[in-house]
Scaffold this motif. Sequence first.
Motif, PDB file in Angstrom:
ATOM      1  N   ASN A 104       0.830  -1.199   0.000  1.00  0.00           N
ATOM      2  CA  ASN A 104       0.000   0.000   0.000  1.00  0.00           C
ATOM      3  C   ASN A 104       0.871   1.259   0.000  1.00  0.00           C
ATOM      4  O   ASN A 104       0.608   2.208  -0.748  1.00  0.00           O
ATOM      5  CB  ASN A 104      -0.936  -0.034   1.210  1.00  0.00           C
ATOM      6  CG  ASN A 104      -2.177   0.783   1.011  1.00  0.00           C
ATOM      7  OD1 ASN A 104      -2.487   1.211  -0.090  1.00  0.00           O
ATOM      8  ND2 ASN A 104      -2.894   1.000   2.086  1.00  0.00           N
TER       9      ASN A 104
ATOM     10  N   HIS B 222       1.206   4.040  -3.086  1.00  0.00           N
ATOM     11  CA  HIS B 222       1.041   5.494  -2.942  1.00  0.00           C
ATOM     12  C   HIS B 222       2.197   6.224  -3.623  1.00  0.00           C
ATOM     13  O   HIS B 222       1.975   7.178  -4.374  1.00  0.00           O
ATOM     14  CB  HIS B 222       0.983   5.891  -1.456  1.00  0.00           C
ATOM     15  CG  HIS B 222      -0.355   5.712  -0.834  1.00  0.00           C
ATOM     16  ND1 HIS B 222      -1.360   6.630  -0.943  1.00  0.00           N
ATOM     17  CD2 HIS B 222      -0.860   4.701  -0.085  1.00  0.00           C
ATOM     18  CE1 HIS B 222      -2.424   6.216  -0.305  1.00  0.00           C
ATOM     19  NE2 HIS B 222      -2.151   5.039   0.228  1.00  0.00           N
TER      20      HIS B 222
ATOM     21  N   ALA C 106       2.112   5.661  -7.505  1.00  0.00           N
ATOM     22  CA  ALA C 106       0.958   6.327  -8.128  1.00  0.00           C
ATOM     23  C   ALA C 106       1.259   7.813  -8.325  1.00  0.00           C
ATOM     24  O   ALA C 106       0.932   8.386  -9.373  1.00  0.00           O
ATOM     25  CB  ALA C 106      -0.286   6.133  -7.276  1.00  0.00           C
TER      26      ALA C 106
ATOM     27  N   SER D 232      -3.684   6.139 -10.937  1.00  0.00           N
ATOM     28  CA  SER D 232      -4.578   6.045  -9.786  1.00  0.00           C
ATOM     29  C   SER D 232      -4.000   5.091  -8.745  1.00  0.00           C
ATOM     30  O   SER D 232      -3.334   4.108  -9.083  1.00  0.00           O
ATOM     31  CB  SER D 232      -5.969   5.571 -10.209  1.00  0.00           C
ATOM     32  OG  SER D 232      -5.992   4.173 -10.378  1.00  0.00           O
ATOM     33  N   LEU D 233      -4.259   5.387  -7.494  1.00  0.00           N
ATOM     34  CA  LEU D 233      -3.791   4.550  -6.393  1.00  0.00           C
ATOM     35  C   LEU D 233      -4.365   3.147  -6.506  1.00  0.00           C
ATOM     36  O   LEU D 233      -3.661   2.151  -6.316  1.00  0.00           O
ATOM     37  CB  LEU D 233      -4.155   5.180  -5.047  1.00  0.00           C
ATOM     38  CG  LEU D 233      -3.838   4.350  -3.807  1.00  0.00           C
ATOM     39  CD1 LEU D 233      -2.349   4.041  -3.713  1.00  0.00           C
ATOM     40  CD2 LEU D 233      -4.316   5.070  -2.560  1.00  0.00           C
ATOM     41  N   GLU D 234      -5.652   3.050  -6.808  1.00  0.00           N
ATOM     42  CA  GLU D 234      -6.299   1.739  -6.914  1.00  0.00           C
ATOM     43  C   GLU D 234      -5.647   0.873  -7.990  1.00  0.00           C
ATOM     44  O   GLU D 234      -5.355  -0.300  -7.765  1.00  0.00           O
ATOM     45  CB  GLU D 234      -7.790   1.909  -7.210  1.00  0.00           C
ATOM     46  CG  GLU D 234      -8.521   0.586  -7.290  1.00  0.00           C
ATOM     47  CD  GLU D 234     -10.004   0.736  -7.623  1.00  0.00           C
ATOM     48  OE1 GLU D 234     -10.691  -0.280  -7.603  1.00  0.00           O
ATOM     49  OE2 GLU D 234     -10.450   1.867  -7.897  1.00  0.00           O
TER      50      GLU D 234
END
Length: 144
Positions: free
Chosen positions: A77, A81, A84, A90-92
């Motif tokens: 995660n 970040h 991205a 996009s982070l997703e």
Amino acid sequence: MADKKVNENIEEKVNEFNNTDAINEDELLKLLVEHYGEDIGKTYEKYKDKDVYVYIFNDDDVYLFMGMKNKEFKEINKKAHELAIMKNESLEDMLKNLVVSKFVIYPELELDELDDMEAGKFETLYELIMTASHFNTQNPVLSL
């Protein structure tokens, strides 16, 4: 490559597992190695101390993957970040790319290869990894 009979044999073993909660992992691995090649067995041996899962899309398309631990999820995660922002994505999307590239262990998938993968296959692998990591669980929540 795998033929229809092999896929039926593997499917039969999976059905046996689903019906009895017991499967001979060695027998299933032997079938996979026999019909998908030695590399799949070597990959399993490398990661066998972790929970390894197999998913077969079709006769010629098999994947081994692992679930992730909380520590690994936090690390991915954080990296998602950073990447991205750097890549203006996009982070997703970045999180999904990192999860699939790290936790699909056979065949090895590099980040730059993922955009060329079939969209449904990519999403399925991501969802399988997340489910193996106990996200997206389908178990009912009961009130006491």
